[in-house]
Design a protein around this motif. Structure first.
Motif, PDB file in Angstrom:
ATOM      1  N   LEU A  20       0.829  -1.206   0.000  1.00 16.48           N
ATOM      2  CA  LEU A  20       0.000   0.000   0.000  1.00 16.48           C
ATOM      3  C   LEU A  20       0.862   1.253   0.000  1.00 16.48           C
ATOM      4  CD1 LEU A  20      -2.989  -0.653   2.407  1.00 16.48           C
ATOM      5  CD2 LEU A  20      -3.024  -0.457  -0.068  1.00 16.48           C
ATOM      6  N   SER A  21       1.896   1.272   0.832  1.00 11.66           N
ATOM      7  CA  SER A  21       2.721   2.473   0.903  1.00 11.66           C
ATOM      8  C   SER A  21       3.502   2.670  -0.391  1.00 11.66           C
ATOM      9  CB  SER A  21       3.666   2.403   2.092  1.00 11.66           C
ATOM     10  OG  SER A  21       4.603   1.372   1.904  1.00 11.66           O
ATOM     11  N   GLY A  22       3.840   1.604  -1.090  1.00 14.71           N
ATOM     12  CA  GLY A  22       4.568   1.706  -2.347  1.00 14.71           C
ATOM     13  C   GLY A  22       3.708   2.219  -3.485  1.00 14.71           C
ATOM     14  N   GLN A  23       2.407   2.266  -3.292  1.00 18.42           N
ATOM     15  CA  GLN A  23       1.508   2.676  -4.358  1.00 18.42           C
ATOM     16  C   GLN A  23       1.198   4.168  -4.333  1.00 18.42           C
ATOM     17  OE1 GLN A  23      -1.905   0.179  -3.889  1.00 18.42           O
ATOM     18  NE2 GLN A  23      -0.864  -1.626  -4.646  1.00 18.42           N
ATOM     19  N   GLY A  24       1.544   4.868  -3.278  1.00 27.15           N
ATOM     20  CA  GLY A  24       1.186   6.273  -3.163  1.00 27.15           C
ATOM     21  C   GLY A  24       2.317   7.196  -3.541  1.00 27.15           C
ATOM     22  N   ILE A  25       1.982   8.473  -3.668  1.00 22.10           N
ATOM     23  CA  ILE A  25       2.963   9.512  -3.917  1.00 22.10           C
ATOM     24  C   ILE A  25       3.444   9.995  -2.548  1.00 22.10           C
ATOM     25  CG2 ILE A  25       3.347  11.794  -4.911  1.00 22.10           C
ATOM     26  CD1 ILE A  25       2.704   9.823  -7.077  1.00 22.10           C
ATOM     27  N   THR A  26       4.750  10.057  -2.362  1.00 23.32           N
ATOM     28  CA  THR A  26       5.321  10.510  -1.098  1.00 23.32           C
ATOM     29  C   THR A  26       6.126  11.784  -1.342  1.00 23.32           C
ATOM     30  OG1 THR A  26       7.364   9.251  -1.387  1.00 23.32           O
ATOM     31  CG2 THR A  26       5.520   8.124  -0.280  1.00 23.32           C
ATOM     32  N   GLU A  74       5.087  29.991  -9.005  1.00 20.06           N
ATOM     33  CA  GLU A  74       5.988  29.484  -7.970  1.00 20.06           C
ATOM     34  C   GLU A  74       5.309  29.538  -6.617  1.00 20.06           C
ATOM     35  OE1 GLU A  74       9.726  31.558  -7.984  1.00 20.06           O
ATOM     36  OE2 GLU A  74       9.698  31.742 -10.166  1.00 20.06           O
ATOM     37  N   GLY A  75       5.708  28.637  -5.746  1.00 19.96           N
ATOM     38  CA  GLY A  75       5.160  28.645  -4.395  1.00 19.96           C
ATOM     39  C   GLY A  75       5.610  27.442  -3.615  1.00 19.96           C
ATOM     40  N   LEU A  76       4.761  27.027  -2.692  1.00 22.30           N
ATOM     41  CA  LEU A  76       5.036  25.883  -1.837  1.00 22.30           C
ATOM     42  C   LEU A  76       3.989  24.807  -2.084  1.00 22.30           C
ATOM     43  CD1 LEU A  76       5.842  27.822   1.457  1.00 22.30           C
ATOM     44  CD2 LEU A  76       7.472  26.826  -0.156  1.00 22.30           C
ATOM     45  N   TYR A  77       4.385  23.558  -1.905  1.00 21.88           N
ATOM     46  CA  TYR A  77       3.444  22.457  -2.062  1.00 21.88           C
ATOM     47  C   TYR A  77       3.409  21.621  -0.797  1.00 21.88           C
ATOM     48  CZ  TYR A  77       7.279  19.132  -2.754  1.00 21.88           C
ATOM     49  OH  TYR A  77       8.394  18.346  -2.584  1.00 21.88           O
ATOM     50  N   LYS A  78       2.298  20.914  -0.644  1.00 21.58           N
ATOM     51  CA  LYS A  78       2.124  20.012   0.483  1.00 21.58           C
ATOM     52  C   LYS A  78       1.315  18.819  -0.005  1.00 21.58           C
ATOM     53  CE  LYS A  78       0.300  19.917   5.185  1.00 21.58           C
ATOM     54  NZ  LYS A  78      -0.440  20.663   6.194  1.00 21.58           N
ATOM     55  N   LEU A  79       1.735  17.631   0.379  1.00 22.47           N
ATOM     56  CA  LEU A  79       0.995  16.407   0.061  1.00 22.47           C
ATOM     57  C   LEU A  79       0.187  15.998   1.274  1.00 22.47           C
ATOM     58  CD1 LEU A  79       3.691  14.296  -1.789  1.00 22.47           C
ATOM     59  CD2 LEU A  79       1.678  15.343  -2.787  1.00 22.47           C
ATOM     60  N   THR A  80      -1.104  15.789   1.082  1.00 23.75           N
ATOM     61  CA  THR A  80      -1.984  15.319   2.140  1.00 23.75           C
ATOM     62  C   THR A  80      -2.819  14.181   1.559  1.00 23.75           C
ATOM     63  OG1 THR A  80      -2.097  17.557   3.041  1.00 23.75           O
ATOM     64  CG2 THR A  80      -3.743  16.000   3.817  1.00 23.75           C
ATOM     65  N   GLY A  81      -2.396  12.952   1.833  1.00 24.73           N
ATOM     66  CA  GLY A  81      -3.084  11.807   1.246  1.00 24.73           C
ATOM     67  C   GLY A  81      -2.948  11.838  -0.261  1.00 24.73           C
ATOM     68  N   ASN A  82      -4.092  11.821  -0.955  1.00 22.53           N
ATOM     69  CA  ASN A  82      -4.061  11.878  -2.414  1.00 22.53           C
ATOM     70  C   ASN A  82      -4.309  13.303  -2.925  1.00 22.53           C
ATOM     71  OD1 ASN A  82      -6.808  12.087  -1.845  1.00 22.53           O
ATOM     72  ND2 ASN A  82      -7.403  10.856  -3.605  1.00 22.53           N
ATOM     73  N   LYS A  83      -4.049  14.288  -2.071  1.00 22.59           N
ATOM     74  CA  LYS A  83      -4.240  15.685  -2.464  1.00 22.59           C
ATOM     75  C   LYS A  83      -2.902  16.409  -2.508  1.00 22.59           C
ATOM     76  CE  LYS A  83      -8.914  15.990  -0.969  1.00 22.59           C
ATOM     77  NZ  LYS A  83      -9.769  16.154   0.144  1.00 22.59           N
ATOM     78  N   GLU A 127      -5.201  31.084  -0.490  1.00 21.41           N
ATOM     79  CA  GLU A 127      -5.910  29.805  -0.563  1.00 21.41           C
ATOM     80  C   GLU A 127      -5.157  28.846  -1.486  1.00 21.41           C
ATOM     81  OE1 GLU A 127      -8.722  28.779   1.119  1.00 21.41           O
ATOM     82  OE2 GLU A 127      -8.333  30.638   2.208  1.00 21.41           O
ATOM     83  N   PRO A 128      -4.997  27.603  -1.068  1.00 18.51           N
ATOM     84  CA  PRO A 128      -4.276  26.653  -1.925  1.00 18.51           C
ATOM     85  C   PRO A 128      -5.137  26.168  -3.087  1.00 18.51           C
ATOM     86  CG  PRO A 128      -5.079  25.529   0.012  1.00 18.51           C
ATOM     87  CD  PRO A 128      -5.403  26.993   0.194  1.00 18.51           C
ATOM     88  N   ILE A 129      -4.471  25.771  -4.134  1.00 21.15           N
ATOM     89  CA  ILE A 129      -5.115  25.040  -5.219  1.00 21.15           C
ATOM     90  C   ILE A 129      -5.014  23.573  -4.809  1.00 21.15           C
ATOM     91  CG2 ILE A 129      -4.899  24.343  -7.628  1.00 21.15           C
ATOM     92  CD1 ILE A 129      -3.822  27.186  -8.169  1.00 21.15           C
ATOM     93  N   GLU A 130      -6.143  22.884  -4.785  1.00 21.73           N
ATOM     94  CA  GLU A 130      -6.189  21.504  -4.309  1.00 21.73           C
ATOM     95  C   GLU A 130      -6.406  20.569  -5.493  1.00 21.73           C
ATOM     96  OE1 GLU A 130      -9.335  19.141  -1.652  1.00 21.73           O
ATOM     97  OE2 GLU A 130      -8.407  20.836  -0.605  1.00 21.73           O
ATOM     98  N   LEU A 131      -5.414  19.724  -5.755  1.00 23.85           N
ATOM     99  CA  LEU A 131      -5.465  18.811  -6.890  1.00 23.85           C
ATOM    100  C   LEU A 131      -5.399  17.366  -6.411  1.00 23.85           C
ATOM    101  CD1 LEU A 131      -2.812  20.682  -9.063  1.00 23.85           C
ATOM    102  CD2 LEU A 131      -5.300  20.844  -9.277  1.00 23.85           C
ATOM    103  N   ILE A 132      -6.105  16.491  -7.095  1.00 24.42           N
ATOM    104  CA  ILE A 132      -6.026  15.056  -6.814  1.00 24.42           C
ATOM    105  C   ILE A 132      -4.758  14.534  -7.502  1.00 24.42           C
ATOM    106  CG2 ILE A 132      -7.128  12.791  -7.114  1.00 24.42           C
ATOM    107  CD1 ILE A 132      -8.657  14.678  -5.242  1.00 24.42           C
ATOM    108  N   ILE A 133      -3.953  13.798  -6.751  1.00 19.52           N
ATOM    109  CA  ILE A 133      -2.704  13.239  -7.287  1.00 19.52           C
ATOM    110  C   ILE A 133      -2.654  11.758  -6.955  1.00 19.52           C
ATOM    111  CG2 ILE A 133      -1.416  13.912  -5.222  1.00 19.52           C
ATOM    112  CD1 ILE A 133       1.033  14.328  -7.010  1.00 19.52           C
TER     113      ILE A 133
END
Length: 162
Positions: A20-26, A74-83, A127-133
């Motif tokens: 499961l952990s190998g299937q996600g984006i980290t 340009e900016g900052l990114y954050k991964l939260t689950g599949n977002k 406000e962040p732009i929220e994308l499914i990844i």
């Protein structure tokens, strides 16, 4: 017998969790340059992301678009689950210039911008732009990910290189 069953259950769970952990984006797997639609590079790149270890990102618009005024964000990114949350701090835009005939066989469009100047514009919205990844299936050890409706391919592990 109970011990054997417990050991088998533990081994199964560890293998299952590893899969499961190998299937996600980290955060570490996203670092690099990711180009939309293809791994192939030309004289410039199509739309692409640069993700840095420190949480910075640059989104570069299609380098073959000789009429668009926004060249990058340009900016900052954050991964939260599949977002994937993109906090845009600024964008680079072309200003001025003139419309001229595109070079046949070299430029995609008949009418293009020439003699422009690049300016940096700060982003007012926080406000962040929220994308499914999500990861996509890899072929021949080529890494790819799906962001919203587009597939991006990793063309470099080093975000400084394109």
């Amino acid at each position: 017998m109970k011990k054997r069953y417990v050991y088998l259950l533990i081994i199964f769970n560890l293998c299952f969790l590893r899969n499961l952990s190998g299937q996600g984006i980290t955060p570490s797997s996203i670092i690099g340059v990711w180009q939309v639609s293809t791994i192939k590079k030309g004289s410039t790149l199509l739309a692409h992301y640069q993700f840095f270890k420190d949480g910075k990102f640059i989104y570069n618009f299609n380098g073959y678009d000789d009429r668009g005024r926004i060249t990058s964000a340009e900016g900052l990114y954050k991964l939260t689950g599949n977002k994937l949350l993109l906090y845009i701090k600024s964008r680079n835009e072309l200003t001025g210039g003139e419309l001229v005939q595109g070079i046949e066989g070299f430029q995609q469009e008949e009418i293009v911008l020439k003699n422009t100047k690049t300016i940096k514009i700060s982003q007012a919205s926080k406000e962040p732009i929220e994308l499914i990844i999500e990861p996509c299936k890899m072929k021949n050890s080529i890494k790819c990910m799906k962001v919203q409706n587009n597939v991006y391919y990793q063309i470099s592990k080093n975000p400084e290189l394109k």
